[in-house]
Design a protein around this motif. Structure first.
Motif, PDB file in Angstrom:
ATOM      1  N   GLN A 155      41.953  49.181  36.387  1.00 48.43           N
ATOM      2  CA  GLN A 155      42.809  47.987  36.321  1.00 48.43           C
ATOM      3  C   GLN A 155      43.073  47.468  37.730  1.00 48.43           C
ATOM      4  O   GLN A 155      43.443  48.246  38.623  1.00 48.43           O
ATOM      5  N   CYS A 156      42.899  46.150  37.927  1.00 45.76           N
ATOM      6  CA  CYS A 156      43.161  45.555  39.239  1.00 45.76           C
ATOM      7  C   CYS A 156      44.675  45.557  39.493  1.00 45.76           C
ATOM      8  O   CYS A 156      45.450  45.102  38.660  1.00 45.76           O
ATOM      9  N   SER A 157      45.064  46.069  40.656  1.00 46.78           N
ATOM     10  CA  SER A 157      46.492  46.146  40.980  1.00 46.78           C
ATOM     11  C   SER A 157      47.101  44.777  41.192  1.00 46.78           C
ATOM     12  O   SER A 157      48.310  44.618  41.139  1.00 46.78           O
ATOM     13  N   ASN A 158      46.267  43.787  41.479  1.00 45.89           N
ATOM     14  CA  ASN A 158      46.807  42.455  41.729  1.00 45.89           C
ATOM     15  C   ASN A 158      46.850  41.617  40.459  1.00 45.89           C
ATOM     16  O   ASN A 158      47.925  41.302  39.954  1.00 45.89           O
ATOM     17  N   CYS A 159      45.681  41.288  39.886  1.00 48.30           N
ATOM     18  CA  CYS A 159      45.672  40.383  38.732  1.00 48.30           C
ATOM     19  C   CYS A 159      45.857  41.149  37.422  1.00 48.30           C
ATOM     20  O   CYS A 159      46.072  40.540  36.385  1.00 48.30           O
ATOM     21  N   ARG A 160      45.768  42.440  37.476  1.00 50.27           N
ATOM     22  CA  ARG A 160      46.014  43.351  36.360  1.00 50.27           C
ATOM     23  C   ARG A 160      44.969  43.256  35.245  1.00 50.27           C
ATOM     24  O   ARG A 160      45.202  43.707  34.127  1.00 50.27           O
ATOM     25  N   ILE A 189      40.966  47.391  42.631  1.00 50.45           N
ATOM     26  CA  ILE A 189      41.081  45.965  42.931  1.00 50.45           C
ATOM     27  C   ILE A 189      39.781  45.282  42.498  1.00 50.45           C
ATOM     28  O   ILE A 189      38.693  45.817  42.734  1.00 50.45           O
ATOM     29  N   CYS A 190      39.891  44.141  41.828  1.00 52.74           N
ATOM     30  CA  CYS A 190      38.689  43.456  41.350  1.00 52.74           C
ATOM     31  C   CYS A 190      38.025  42.740  42.536  1.00 52.74           C
ATOM     32  O   CYS A 190      38.673  42.527  43.562  1.00 52.74           O
ATOM     33  N   PRO A 191      36.758  42.385  42.436  1.00 53.77           N
ATOM     34  CA  PRO A 191      36.043  41.827  43.601  1.00 53.77           C
ATOM     35  C   PRO A 191      36.673  40.561  44.183  1.00 53.77           C
ATOM     36  O   PRO A 191      36.706  40.380  45.391  1.00 53.77           O
ATOM     37  N   VAL A 192      37.198  39.679  43.327  1.00 54.56           N
ATOM     38  CA  VAL A 192      37.772  38.426  43.838  1.00 54.56           C
ATOM     39  C   VAL A 192      39.053  38.720  44.613  1.00 54.56           C
ATOM     40  O   VAL A 192      39.263  38.222  45.726  1.00 54.56           O
ATOM     41  N   CYS A 193      39.920  39.553  44.029  1.00 53.69           N
ATOM     42  CA  CYS A 193      41.162  39.922  44.731  1.00 53.69           C
ATOM     43  C   CYS A 193      40.830  40.663  46.030  1.00 53.69           C
ATOM     44  O   CYS A 193      41.483  40.472  47.052  1.00 53.69           O
ATOM     45  N   TYR A 194      39.795  41.497  45.972  1.00 51.20           N
ATOM     46  CA  TYR A 194      39.389  42.258  47.162  1.00 51.20           C
ATOM     47  C   TYR A 194      39.000  41.323  48.302  1.00 51.20           C
ATOM     48  O   TYR A 194      39.443  41.495  49.441  1.00 51.20           O
TER      49      TYR A 194
HETATM   50 ZN   LIG Z   1      42.166  41.139  40.536  1.00 50.93          ZN
END
Ligand SMILES: [Zn+2]
Length: 210
Positions: A155-160, A189-194
C-alpha cells in the motif's frame, strides 16, 4: 501558562488568539523544527480521524516534527521546511488526505515567522466530498488480486492505493483497506508518489511562460 507565555514571545507576526480561533488546522514549529504549538482545530481533526488521546500526548510540545512524518516523506517535508526558514519564503503545497468514504484535499501554507524563529503551518481544507461523488473507481478488497507472493499487500503511504498482482504497474483504490488496514500490509510508495516526493523533490518550480 509558562509555555504559552514563551510561545507568545516566539510567534512574531501572528496573534495566538487568531491561531486558536481559526478553523484551519494549524501548528507551529521552532527553528529546530520541534512542535511548539497546535491549535484546537488540529486537536479536533486528530480526534475525529481516530487518533486517541494517548497518541496525541506523544506529540506534545517540543517533539521534533520528524517523528510525526512517515519515513518516506520525512526528507521531503524537512527540506521544504528548512528552505522556508532559510529563505523567509512562504511554501504552499496541496495534498490529499482522504478516508474510505470522504475525498479530502488540503492546501498547506507554511509561513516563516517574522523573527526567523520558526514556522506556522496552516492546513486549510480545499475540497471535501463523499467519495461516491468523485470519479475514483473503488475496487473490492480481494486477496486474490492484491496479496503478493511475499505474503503482503503493498500500500502506498501517500495515496493509499494498493498494487495489483496481475499488473504491478496498476495501483488501485481499495476503500476497505483504507478504513481497516489489512493485517499483512507493507507500507511502500507507488511510482508516481515516489517521483514527486522522493526522486525529484529538489527540482524547483520554474514556470516556462507562455
Ligand atoms: Zn501513491
Amino acid at each position: 501558562m509558562k509555555i504559552k507565555h514563551n510561545i507568545e514571545n516566539l510567534i512574531v507576526g501572528f496573534d495566538l488568539e487568531t491561531l486558536d480561533k481559526s478553523k484551519d488546522i494549524i501548528y507551529a514549529l521552532s527553528k529546530k523544527l520541534n512542535i511548539i504549538y497546535f491549535n484546537p482545530s488540529w486537536l479536533k481533526f486528530a480526534i475525529e480521524n481516530g487518533a486517541d488521546l494517548d497518541a496525541i500526548k506523544k506529540y506534545t510540545i517540543d517533539t521534533p516534527i520528524s517523528k510525526a512524518i512517515p519515513n518516506i516523506f520525512r526528507k521531503f517535508y524537512l527540506e521544504k521546511f528548512k528552505e522556508s526558514l532559510a529563505t523567509g519564503k512562504v511554501w504552499r503545497f496541496d495534498y490529499e488526505c482522504s478516508s474510505a468514504e470522504t475525498f479530502r484535499t488540503f492546501n498547506q501554507i507554511t509561513y516563516p515567522l517574522k523573527n526567523g524563529e520558526g514556522l506556522i503551518v496552516v492546513n486549510r481544507i480545499r475540497v471535501e466530498m463523499p467519495m461516491s461523488k468523485t470519479n475514483r473507481i473503488s475496487k473490492k478488497a480481494l486477496e486474490n488480486s492484491y496479496l503478493h507472493d511475499t505474503g503482503f499487500i503493498n500500500q502506498c503511504s501517500n495515496c493509499r492505493c494498493v498494487q495489483s498482482i496481475s499488473d504491478p504497474e496498476v495501483w488501485d483504490w481499495v476503500p476497505d483497506w483504507v478504513k481497516d488496514m489489512h493485517p499483512k500490509t507493507s507500507h511502500t510508495i507507488c511510482p508516481v508518489c515516489y517521483d514527486y516526493y522522493w526522486k525529484y523533490y529538489k527540482i524547483k518550480f520554474s514556470p516556462s511562460g507562455f
